[in-house]
Design a protein around this motif. Structure first.
Motif, mmCIF file in Angstrom:
data_model
loop_
_atom_site.group_PDB
_atom_site.id
_atom_site.type_symbol
_atom_site.label_atom_id
_atom_site.label_comp_id
_atom_site.label_asym_id
_atom_site.label_seq_id
_atom_site.Cartn_x
_atom_site.Cartn_y
_atom_site.Cartn_z
ATOM 1 N N GLU A 157 0.824 -1.217 0.000
ATOM 2 C CA GLU A 157 0.000 0.000 0.000
ATOM 3 C C GLU A 157 0.855 1.264 0.000
ATOM 4 O O GLU A 157 0.539 2.237 -0.692
ATOM 5 N N GLU A 158 1.938 1.256 0.802
ATOM 6 C CA GLU A 158 2.744 2.475 0.929
ATOM 7 C C GLU A 158 3.677 2.689 -0.256
ATOM 8 O O GLU A 158 3.862 3.832 -0.719
ATOM 9 N N ILE A 159 4.270 1.633 -0.773
ATOM 10 C CA ILE A 159 5.247 1.770 -1.858
ATOM 11 C C ILE A 159 4.572 1.749 -3.230
ATOM 12 O O ILE A 159 4.914 2.538 -4.117
ATOM 13 N N TYR A 160 3.569 0.855 -3.390
ATOM 14 C CA TYR A 160 2.967 0.669 -4.720
ATOM 15 C C TYR A 160 1.571 1.293 -4.831
ATOM 16 O O TYR A 160 1.010 1.360 -5.927
ATOM 17 N N GLY A 161 1.015 1.725 -3.737
ATOM 18 C CA GLY A 161 -0.299 2.365 -3.770
ATOM 19 C C GLY A 161 -1.439 1.426 -4.120
ATOM 20 O O GLY A 161 -2.503 1.862 -4.565
ATOM 21 N N VAL A 162 -1.231 0.124 -3.921
ATOM 22 C CA VAL A 162 -2.256 -0.876 -4.238
ATOM 23 C C VAL A 162 -3.005 -1.255 -2.967
ATOM 24 O O VAL A 162 -2.404 -1.702 -1.986
ATOM 25 N N THR A 163 -4.313 -1.079 -2.984
ATOM 26 C CA THR A 163 -5.120 -1.456 -1.810
ATOM 27 C C THR A 163 -5.984 -2.679 -2.073
ATOM 28 O O THR A 163 -6.401 -3.358 -1.138
ATOM 29 N N LYS A 164 -6.259 -2.944 -3.347
ATOM 30 C CA LYS A 164 -7.050 -4.128 -3.697
ATOM 31 C C LYS A 164 -6.420 -4.841 -4.878
ATOM 32 O O LYS A 164 -5.945 -4.201 -5.818
ATOM 33 N N SER A 165 -6.435 -6.160 -4.822
ATOM 34 C CA SER A 165 -5.882 -6.961 -5.914
ATOM 35 C C SER A 165 -6.598 -8.302 -5.957
ATOM 36 O O SER A 165 -6.968 -8.854 -4.921
ATOM 37 N N ASN A 166 -6.803 -8.808 -7.161
ATOM 38 C CA ASN A 166 -7.422 -10.126 -7.326
ATOM 39 C C ASN A 166 -6.404 -11.253 -7.237
ATOM 40 O O ASN A 166 -6.771 -12.432 -7.260
ATOM 41 N N ARG A 167 -5.118 -10.894 -7.152
ATOM 42 C CA ARG A 167 -4.064 -11.901 -7.104
ATOM 43 C C ARG A 167 -3.761 -12.307 -5.663
ATOM 44 O O ARG A 167 -3.976 -11.530 -4.733
ATOM 45 N N HIS A 168 -3.248 -13.513 -5.503
ATOM 46 C CA HIS A 168 -2.936 -14.036 -4.183
ATOM 47 C C HIS A 168 -1.491 -14.507 -4.127
ATOM 48 O O HIS A 168 -0.936 -14.962 -5.133
ATOM 49 N N VAL A 169 -0.902 -14.416 -2.947
ATOM 50 C CA VAL A 169 0.504 -14.820 -2.804
ATOM 51 C C VAL A 169 0.627 -16.322 -2.548
ATOM 52 O O VAL A 169 1.699 -16.903 -2.723
ATOM 53 N N GLY A 170 -0.455 -16.975 -2.119
ATOM 54 C CA GLY A 170 -0.434 -18.422 -1.910
ATOM 55 C C GLY A 170 0.499 -18.843 -0.789
ATOM 56 O O GLY A 170 0.750 -18.085 0.156
ATOM 57 N N LYS A 171 1.072 -20.025 -0.925
ATOM 58 C CA LYS A 171 1.924 -20.591 0.134
ATOM 59 C C LYS A 171 3.396 -20.255 -0.103
ATOM 60 O O LYS A 171 4.260 -21.131 -0.132
ATOM 61 N N THR A 172 3.644 -18.960 -0.222
ATOM 62 C CA THR A 172 5.008 -18.517 -0.515
ATOM 63 C C THR A 172 5.911 -18.634 0.704
ATOM 64 O O THR A 172 7.118 -18.871 0.578
ATOM 65 N N PHE A 173 5.359 -18.477 1.898
ATOM 66 C CA PHE A 173 6.167 -18.460 3.117
ATOM 67 C C PHE A 173 7.002 -19.735 3.253
ATOM 68 O O PHE A 173 8.200 -19.677 3.554
ATOM 69 N N SER A 174 6.379 -20.887 3.017
ATOM 70 C CA SER A 174 7.082 -22.168 3.200
ATOM 71 C C SER A 174 8.195 -22.368 2.181
ATOM 72 O O SER A 174 9.085 -23.204 2.381
ATOM 73 N N LYS A 175 8.157 -21.595 1.105
ATOM 74 C CA LYS A 175 9.172 -21.744 0.051
ATOM 75 C C LYS A 175 10.227 -20.636 0.113
ATOM 76 O O LYS A 175 11.046 -20.518 -0.795
ATOM 77 N N SER A 176 10.180 -19.834 1.177
ATOM 78 C CA SER A 176 11.075 -18.674 1.276
ATOM 79 C C SER A 176 12.138 -18.898 2.346
ATOM 80 O O SER A 176 11.869 -19.486 3.402
ATOM 81 N N SER A 177 13.341 -18.411 2.094
ATOM 82 C CA SER A 177 14.471 -18.585 3.019
ATOM 83 C C SER A 177 14.589 -17.447 4.016
ATOM 84 O O SER A 177 15.256 -17.585 5.048
ATOM 85 N N SER A 178 13.955 -16.310 3.716
ATOM 86 C CA SER A 178 14.045 -15.135 4.595
ATOM 87 C C SER A 178 12.903 -14.187 4.276
ATOM 88 O O SER A 178 12.148 -14.395 3.310
ATOM 89 N N PHE A 179 12.784 -13.117 5.071
ATOM 90 C CA PHE A 179 11.741 -12.127 4.810
ATOM 91 C C PHE A 179 11.982 -11.443 3.464
ATOM 92 O O PHE A 179 11.042 -11.195 2.702
ATOM 93 N N ILE A 180 13.234 -11.161 3.160
ATOM 94 C CA ILE A 180 13.559 -10.516 1.882
ATOM 95 C C ILE A 180 13.151 -11.422 0.719
ATOM 96 O O ILE A 180 12.520 -10.969 -0.251
ATOM 97 N N ASP A 181 13.505 -12.699 0.828
ATOM 98 C CA ASP A 181 13.154 -13.672 -0.215
ATOM 99 C C ASP A 181 11.629 -13.769 -0.345
ATOM 100 O O ASP A 181 11.093 -13.815 -1.470
ATOM 101 N N TYR A 182 10.951 -13.769 0.780
ATOM 102 C CA TYR A 182 9.479 -13.843 0.785
ATOM 103 C C TYR A 182 8.869 -12.650 0.048
ATOM 104 O O TYR A 182 7.998 -12.814 -0.827
ATOM 105 N N VAL A 183 9.315 -11.451 0.377
ATOM 106 C CA VAL A 183 8.768 -10.237 -0.219
ATOM 107 C C VAL A 183 8.974 -10.237 -1.737
ATOM 108 O O VAL A 183 8.048 -9.936 -2.502
ATOM 109 N N ARG A 184 10.158 -10.583 -2.169
ATOM 110 C CA ARG A 184 10.456 -10.541 -3.606
ATOM 111 C C ARG A 184 9.613 -11.592 -4.363
ATOM 112 O O ARG A 184 9.109 -11.316 -5.453
#
Length: 621
Positions: A503-530
């Motif tokens: 919301e703060e960086i991209y100005g997006v408040t609504k989206s039809n897309r989902h991030v899914g189960k990305t957390f379990s496939k991520s090695s760190s917070f940075i990796d998760y965000v990207r």
């Protein structure tokens, strides 16, 4: 059928009274239920909804309410009487505390700000408005005792050899109950709605010889069920062969311990054959003179048989022949295949026996060629208007079952049951409450005429609406958390902080897309965000790692707020489920053609959190 007395049940008035009380409490707690943790930081949910500090909330929840007094106290050795006394005190206390105050709960929630102000009382109230405390459920033991009948399908087959622990537990418990209801009603046909992979259907047909139609909307599920059922039959026959091997060794051991008597003994050994004749395997019922251990081979039978182990002493061959013939008459007509007379070494068979054997063999072959499988998977989308006779051509008096039927399917199962005279009973365990359609939610977008919630007149008259997030909360598993299974706080924290960045960086408040189960496939917070930004199709090329970590550091000291907030939602989860289940029970109580209806806790909630079944029987026509 249905000559024996019915089990105890909550009256229509008692069910409605419990629903009214639970609805009054949940209505005050709805702001908490409807909040979504994705928006936890962006909407300032803690400051808006809770007056206490997170540490105080976690402390209060650990010392009062369902997290402190639920499962551990109920199951502690010698604690039954203590728990019962506690429940009675709790009921009296809350009846005085809340219902003398016109159901406003003003000592739990602030009248002006609507914030939660007394977490201790909140936790006790959540405990009070759970199904186990409202006194509207019928104990499973009472049901099994009332409907015990003469069924003898159980054979000790270990379902955990071909199902996981959760599914094995569910299938075994529910199958036993369904078999007892079917026997009580005098029916042999079962319709499994939302049968999925067919585990329950296969087990009901193989273990209890019920003719089961498994209906699922997914063609891949139906195809998979066909293949899975074929493999289960193969497994089942292998299981039986192992059982026969054990029986043989036991018989040899017993015979060696026993002196040979002057008279001949004939022992019929029960193996409880239970698979229909279409399965093409071999089962055995042994007729055993103590000197020869000759076995008669019989095909797997198409109905349940039980031949008790009996021993008789005979003085001549003719009496042995009479006993053998009598035992064969106990078996179903298709239980005996061609029998080679050379196998017998205890004298010539009389003509009557030869005719009997030949007739039995002919009947067995005819049965094999004419009978279809006892489990038939079908593909169809079931709605409240579905005509079952269009799907099942040989529809007869039957019962409907559903093991974790999703969303509206559970509600529609009950509607079909009440509308169709052929359906004499129903046993439905629902799940996926977040998929329920609601009559009073997003009315401008809704063109449906039949909704999953509410069903009963009281909630319809009130225009009751839970909302999707509240229904999602109802799917949380309090009992699992209570025994130490942790909430996924870190993954929820990652997602909530990501939302702030979006919301703060991209100005997006609504989206039809989902991030899914990305957390379990991520090695760190940075990796998760990207990874999440790529899924959301947002450009992360100009976003440095340091900026991502700044957001993490800004919010990490507030992770305990998110943990405490989620614990509040977990404690509330059973109360929302109460609303949905009591709505269904009250709907059944409103019907004129129902002889008995109740809510029954079928499963261990730690193994299977959606553990309550809605059960009903029609009045005899």
């Amino acid at each position: 059928a249905m000559a024996r007395p019915l089990p105890p049940e909550a009256s229509a008035a008692a069910a409605l009274r419990a629903l009214r009380r639970a609805a009054a409490f949940v209505s005050r707690a709805l702001p908490l239920c409807r909040a979504h943790t994705v928006e936890f930081y962006t909407r300032g949910l803690w400051e808006r909804l809770v007056a206490a500090r997170p540490e105080a909330v976690l402390q209060a929840l650990s010392t009062a309410g369902p997290m402190a007094l639920g499962r551990p106290l109920a199951e502690a050795a010698g604690a039954t009487a203590v728990f019962r006394d506690f429940k009675q005190c709790l009921q009296k206390y809350f009846h005085f505390l809340f219902f003398t105050d016109d159901d406003t709960f003003s000592n739990v929630f602030c009248e002006n700000s609507k914030k939660l102000i007394n977490v201790h009382l909140f936790a006790l109230a959540a405990q009070y408005y759970s199904l186990s405390n409202l006194g509207v459920c019928t104990p499973l033991e009472d049901i099994l005792e009332a409907w015990r009948g003469d069924s003898q399908g159980t054979t000790g087959v270990k379902t955990d050899e071909f199902m996981n622990n959760k599914k094995s537990h569910e299938v075994q418990v529910m199958s036993e109950l369904v078999d007892k209801i079917a026997n009580y009603c005098g029916i042999k046909q079962v319709i499994d709605i939302g049968s999925g992979k067919g585990y329950l259907s296969s087990y009901l047909s193989m273990q209890y010889n019920l003719k089961v139609y498994g209906i699922d909307s997914s063609n891949s599920n139906t195809s998979g069920a066909h293949e899975r059922n074929r493999k289960l039959k193969k497994h089942w026959k292998a299981y039986q062969r192992r059982g026969r091997g054990n029986l043989k060794s036991q018989r040899w051991e017993k015979s060696n311990d026993r002196p040979v008597e002057s008279g001949m003994k004939c022992t019929a050994i029960n193996e409880k054959p239970f698979i229909d004749s279409s399965l093409q395997g071999q089962d055995q019922v042994a007729i055993q003179p103590s000197c020869s251990f000759t076995e008669i081979t019989a095909s797997e039978t198409s109905k349940q048989t039980e031949v008790d182990s009996v021993t008789r002493t005979y003085s001549d061959d003719s009496k042995v022949s009479e006993e053998v013939l009598a035992m064969l008459n106990i078996l179903p007509a298709d239980a005996v295949e061609d029998f080679s007379l050379s196998q017998c070494n205890y004298g010539e068979l009389c003509e009557e026996e030869k005719v009997q054997r030949k007739m039995a063999s002919l009947k067995a072959k005819a049965s094999k060629s004419s009978e279809s499988d006892l489990y038939i998977p079908l593909t169809s989308c079931i709605t409240a208007e579905t005509e079952l006779s269009d799907i099942i051509t040989d529809l007869e008096d039957c019962m409907m079952v559903g093991l974790h039927t999703c969303g509206d399917l559970a509600a529609n199962t009950l509607r079909i049951f009440t509308a169709k005279p052929e359906i004499k009973a129903v046993c439905s365990v629902g799940c996926c409450y977040h998929l329920l359609s609601e009559q009073f939610e997003n009315q401008e977008d809704c063109t449906e005429e039949v909704w999953g919630f509410p069903m009963c007149q009281y909630l319809k008259d009130k225009g009751w609406c839970c909302g999707r997030n509240a229904r999602m909360s109802a799917c949380l598993a309090l009992e699992r958390v209570a025994v130490g299974q942790m909430l996924p706080t870190e993954s929820l924290f990652y997602r909530a902080v990501l939302q702030v960045m979006i919301e703060e960086i991209y100005g997006v408040t609504k989206s039809n897309r989902h991030v899914g189960k990305t957390f379990s496939k991520s090695s760190s917070f940075i990796d998760y965000v990207r990874k999440c930004l790529k899924k959301l199709e947002l450009d992360d090329s100009k976003l440095p790692d340091s900026c991502i970590m700044d957001y993490y550091e800004k919010y990490k000291h507030r992770m305990n707020e998110l943990e405490a907030f989620n614990m509040l939602k977990v404690v509330l989860a059973p109360c929302i489920e109460v609303l949905i289940l009591l709505d269904r029970l009250c709907y059944l109580k409103e019907q004129d053609n129902i002889a008995w209806s109740g809510l029954v806790k079928l499963f261990d909630p730690v193994k299977s959190p959606r553990c309550y079944a809605v059960i009903a029987l029609k009045k005899q026509s």
